[in-house]
Enzyme design. Sequence first.
Site, PDB file in Angstrom:
ATOM      1  NE  ARG A   1      19.855  -1.819  -2.806  1.00  0.00           N
ATOM      2  CZ  ARG A   1      20.870  -1.299  -3.505  1.00  0.00           C
ATOM      3  NH1 ARG A   1      21.841  -2.082  -3.947  1.00  0.00           N
ATOM      4  NH2 ARG A   1      20.925  -0.012  -3.745  1.00  0.00           N
TER       5      ARG A   1
ATOM      6  CD  GLU B   1      19.735   6.520   4.703  1.00  0.00           C
ATOM      7  OE1 GLU B   1      18.934   5.653   4.292  1.00  0.00           O
ATOM      8  OE2 GLU B   1      19.546   7.191   5.752  1.00  0.00           O
TER       9      GLU B   1
ATOM     10  NE  ARG C   1      16.527   7.954   5.341  1.00  0.00           N
ATOM     11  CZ  ARG C   1      16.172   7.449   6.534  1.00  0.00           C
ATOM     12  NH1 ARG C   1      15.031   7.825   7.095  1.00  0.00           N
ATOM     13  NH2 ARG C   1      16.934   6.581   7.158  1.00  0.00           N
TER      14      ARG C   1
ATOM     15  CE1 TYR D   1      15.448  -1.490   8.426  1.00  0.00           C
ATOM     16  CE2 TYR D   1      13.172  -0.759   8.568  1.00  0.00           C
ATOM     17  CZ  TYR D   1      14.530  -0.512   8.706  1.00  0.00           C
ATOM     18  OH  TYR D   1      14.943   0.719   9.144  1.00  0.00           O
TER      19      TYR D   1
ATOM     20  NE  ARG E   1      -0.321   9.677   7.558  1.00  0.00           N
ATOM     21  CZ  ARG E   1       0.790   9.958   8.224  1.00  0.00           C
ATOM     22  NH1 ARG E   1       1.107  11.229   8.467  1.00  0.00           N
ATOM     23  NH2 ARG E   1       1.573   8.996   8.657  1.00  0.00           N
TER      24      ARG E   1
ATOM     25  CG  ASP F   1      10.263   0.549  12.346  1.00  0.00           C
ATOM     26  OD1 ASP F   1      11.208   0.816  11.578  1.00  0.00           O
ATOM     27  OD2 ASP F   1       9.071   0.802  12.065  1.00  0.00           O
TER      28      ASP F   1
ATOM     29  NE  ARG G   1      -0.367   0.324   4.984  1.00  0.00           N
ATOM     30  CZ  ARG G   1      -0.130   1.504   5.524  1.00  0.00           C
ATOM     31  NH1 ARG G   1      -0.555   2.601   4.924  1.00  0.00           N
ATOM     32  NH2 ARG G   1       0.536   1.612   6.652  1.00  0.00           N
TER      33      ARG G   1
END
Length: 379
Positions: free
Chosen positions: A255, A310, A285, A359, A180, A361, A176
């Site tokens: 990666r 980055e 970034r 991955y 918002r 958080d 997705r």
Amino acid sequence: MEIRDYKYIVVGAGLFGATVAEHLARKNKVLVIEKRDHIAGNIYSHFDEETGIEVHDYGSHIFHTEFPAVYDYLTKFTEFNNYIHTVDTRHNGKLYPMPINLNTINFLYGTNFGPEEAEKFIKSEAEKTGIKDPKNFEEKGLSLVGEKLYTAFLKNYTRKQWNTDPKNLDAAILSRIPVRYSTDNRYFITAKYQGIPKDGYTKMVENMLSSENITTKLNTTFKDIENQVSDTATIIYTGQVDELLDYKFGPLPYRSLRFEEKRVENSDQKEAVINEADLDVPYTRTHDYKYYQIHHPEIINQPVSILCHEYPADFEQGGEAYYPVNNEESEALYQKYLEEVKNTYKNLILGGRLGAYLYWDMDLCVKNALDLCEKMGYN
């Protein structure tokens, strides 16, 4: 103590390893080994002596969670400030709020939609593509938000991140796109708790590992000590499973990233992170770390910034693995390694994002570590 005398050995001093070690050390002597020359894994940070800026050595890390248990646990070892993360994306020299919200849509299209109008408009833009059954990442993106939003904010950013045309990526990568239809620009909109440790991430992990029952050895790999470990010791391994088994079935795909820092006077960046969407900018970034220290306004208001660019990078065996390339092929390879681990090591538990080949958080690392501790009877 000799290595053979330890009942528990934790491989990796990141968040997962530190959480498990802290729990085990309540009743046991625990050895923590870490292949790097520092604790805290990828959340390792240091304070620049001249400016007082906390530099995130492996890129920005913002703690956020919906899990009270995770927040309650970590606040035993640190106090968080009340930083709320927001991000802009730079496209053609202009900044747009990200994730996509009502302001993003109106800025890009030059419109003045309300929420319902914007939602109806984006649906019509997506329908214009005529894509009903997306076969790749690009088709999936187009089918979700239409050509203009996809091209501006996803196409080239993704090309840089994965070093391939988005048409070559699986559609499943993009389940997705958060859109918002309000002006709420909080990046972690559902996080009940978020912030930055006031004394830094490294100090938080240092506090977690401070028990007199924990011995931490840096610059040490599991292979360095494997033949000294007792047959009855329980090993919590948070490294790469393919590396553990000497890449017996070939390397798992990852990666990687690299970071370039520079000291800047009077930077025009006024926030912690800007995503770089355009292909002619080679990095993805730009970080300005001082903006995380809202509890120290003198640091934010000083003219000096430490900027970090980055860059996505190809993963090289033995290098830093950041993002697993999750697809059907890599998952099958990972499962093959899991079976081999069970056959080779009778008392080894895989954990952490590398061990799980996912991955996660920070909060998910801690949550999964807490779940493991409870399962082991150390909650």
